[in-house]
Design an enzyme around this catalytic site. Sequence first.
Site, PDB file in Angstrom:
ATOM      1  N   ARG A  65       0.806  -1.226   0.000  1.00  9.64           N
ATOM      2  CA  ARG A  65       0.000   0.000   0.000  1.00  9.64           C
ATOM      3  C   ARG A  65       0.839   1.275   0.000  1.00  9.64           C
ATOM      4  NH1 ARG A  65      -4.055  -1.204   3.926  1.00  9.64           N
ATOM      5  NH2 ARG A  65      -2.385  -0.791   5.395  1.00  9.64           N
ATOM      6  N   TYR A 118      -7.093  27.329   0.646  1.00  7.65           N
ATOM      7  CA  TYR A 118      -7.728  26.566  -0.428  1.00  7.65           C
ATOM      8  C   TYR A 118      -9.189  26.235  -0.037  1.00  7.65           C
ATOM      9  CZ  TYR A 118      -8.169  22.607  -3.673  1.00  7.65           C
ATOM     10  OH  TYR A 118      -8.568  21.732  -4.643  1.00  7.65           O
ATOM     11  N   ASP A 189       0.323  25.346   3.510  1.00  6.65           N
ATOM     12  CA  ASP A 189       0.116  24.801   2.160  1.00  6.65           C
ATOM     13  C   ASP A 189       1.124  25.483   1.243  1.00  6.65           C
ATOM     14  OD1 ASP A 189      -0.766  24.407  -0.514  1.00  6.65           O
ATOM     15  OD2 ASP A 189      -2.837  24.122   0.131  1.00  6.65           O
ATOM     16  N   LYS A 214      -0.055  20.011  -9.119  1.00  8.84           N
ATOM     17  CA  LYS A 214       0.141  21.298  -9.789  1.00  8.84           C
ATOM     18  C   LYS A 214       1.544  21.354 -10.414  1.00  8.84           C
ATOM     19  CE  LYS A 214      -4.001  22.168  -8.317  1.00  8.84           C
ATOM     20  NZ  LYS A 214      -4.324  22.848  -7.072  1.00  8.84           N
TER      21      LYS A 214
HETATM   22  C1  LIG Z   1      -5.098  22.308  -6.042  1.00 10.43           C
HETATM   23  C2  LIG Z   1      -4.743  22.698  -4.671  1.00 10.43           C
HETATM   24  C3  LIG Z   1      -4.883  21.812  -3.619  1.00 10.43           C
HETATM   25  C4  LIG Z   1      -5.481  20.445  -3.794  1.00 10.43           C
HETATM   26  O1  LIG Z   1      -4.803  19.626  -4.657  1.00 10.43           O
HETATM   27  P1  LIG Z   1      -5.544  18.410  -5.411  1.00 10.43           P
HETATM   28  O2  LIG Z   1      -4.456  17.544  -5.845  1.00 10.43           O
HETATM   29  O3  LIG Z   1      -6.315  19.036  -6.528  1.00 10.43           O
HETATM   30  O4  LIG Z   1      -6.457  17.763  -4.402  1.00 10.43           O
HETATM   31  C5  LIG Z   1      -4.492  22.227  -2.363  1.00 10.43           C
HETATM   32  N1  LIG Z   1      -4.000  23.447  -2.149  1.00 10.43           N
HETATM   33  C6  LIG Z   1      -3.856  24.346  -3.141  1.00 10.43           C
HETATM   34  C7  LIG Z   1      -3.305  25.689  -2.844  1.00 10.43           C
HETATM   35  C8  LIG Z   1      -4.231  23.998  -4.435  1.00 10.43           C
HETATM   36  O5  LIG Z   1      -4.112  24.891  -5.418  1.00 10.43           O
END
Ligand SMILES: *Cc1c(COP(=O)(O)O)cnc(C)c1O
Length: 398
Positions: A65, A118, A189, A214
């Site tokens: 996993r 977010y 984040d 991203k």
């Molecule tokens: C897109 C994003 C997320 C979440 O990512 P996912 O892979 O789409 O779940 C979290 N924080 C920020 C700032 C983001 O732009």
Amino acid sequence: MAHHPAHLDTLLQHTGIAEFDPATGAAPVGLPPVRTSTVRFQDLAALERAERRKAAGERVVAYGRMGLDTHVALEDVFKHLEQGTHAYLAPSGLSAITLTFMALLSAGDHALVADNVYGPVHVLEQAVLRRLGIEITYFAPNRDDIAALVRPNTRLLYVESPGSLLFEMLDLPALAEQARRHGLVLASDNTWGSGYIYKPLALGAQVSVVAGTKYVGGHSDLMLGAVVTNDAELAQRINKTQYAMGYSVSADDAWLALRGVRTLPLRMAQHARNALQVCDFLASRPEVARLYHPALPADAGHALWTRDCTGSNGMLSAALRLSMEQARVFVDALRLFSIGYSWGGFESLVQLVAPEYLAGHRYWSGDGQAVVRLHIGLEAPQDLIEDLRQALDRASAV
Ligand SMILES: *Cc1c(COP(=O)(O)O)cnc(C)c1O
């Protein structure tokens, strides 16, 4: 590797490459993709050795996993990027955020969360955390003194810098100092920086969360998250929670992220250059009331950006002197910008930011202007500018 190159750009090219085969003295450059598999042991002694090492907190694979070589290589990449000692993968950025909250908070705990985070963090709060007896207070990270908001049961300060709608820079070292004073864990984040142009752990946070979906992946073709820390005690909690919640990341996605990250330095620099050119154009247009992009000298966060960041990226927002109806015409008229959430891929994207998203966001002065968020991709900036020009002309003519 015989020696350890110091520069991140070098590490990103040399981490997670295949080892030489001792029999042939040869190896592929790219790590052959190792899919997740059930793990088998030669004898019970081998299994028991693995279990002992795992119990001591080592990353030992006893079951498929948590992934095999591909995952280990990508964890190493995230450690290098974020300057952390421990990295844990999650199947999406949002699940990495969820992992962070679930690892650091228990029933009866309270967390302070920046009001610019977010959007889906609000859903996590409403749909899950409240039900588990975890309370959240949203605060304005550029304004509020957290001393007045901290309670005896406050455990976590959760922020995002820069914010992903208006790209406001937070003073992370100052927030880290406040968190330390009140005994809180600071988690940030870092999807905007993706560990390349901004380093929350080096600036005083204990936990950095990245949506690898991203810029790390960079090609809009995978979902991935990571939680990185340099605190051994927090690492144990994150590790246990990741295990208990059954998180598992697709080996294909991990491999694609590993491939994508090789070009992160090049892509990031080009996104940033293109975005600045687009900003220059937008600043010349009467329809644009304000630009949000911390690498711009006129941005309110520029001094913090200069102090804390080593680069920028393709994200910017523009407040438009257009009615909502005209803003809709503008977005629909764009040909090279696809309408979509997300960012960090090679392609340009546009999002008409819903006013309700900005409502709880006290950095936003809320003067009724429409806000569009643009991700400036790797297209030729002249083409993007021409596209924006014709779309603004069409919107103004309405
Ligand atoms: C897109 C994003 C997320 C979440 O990512 P996912 O892979 O789409 O779940 C979290 N924080 C920020 C700032 C983001 O732009």
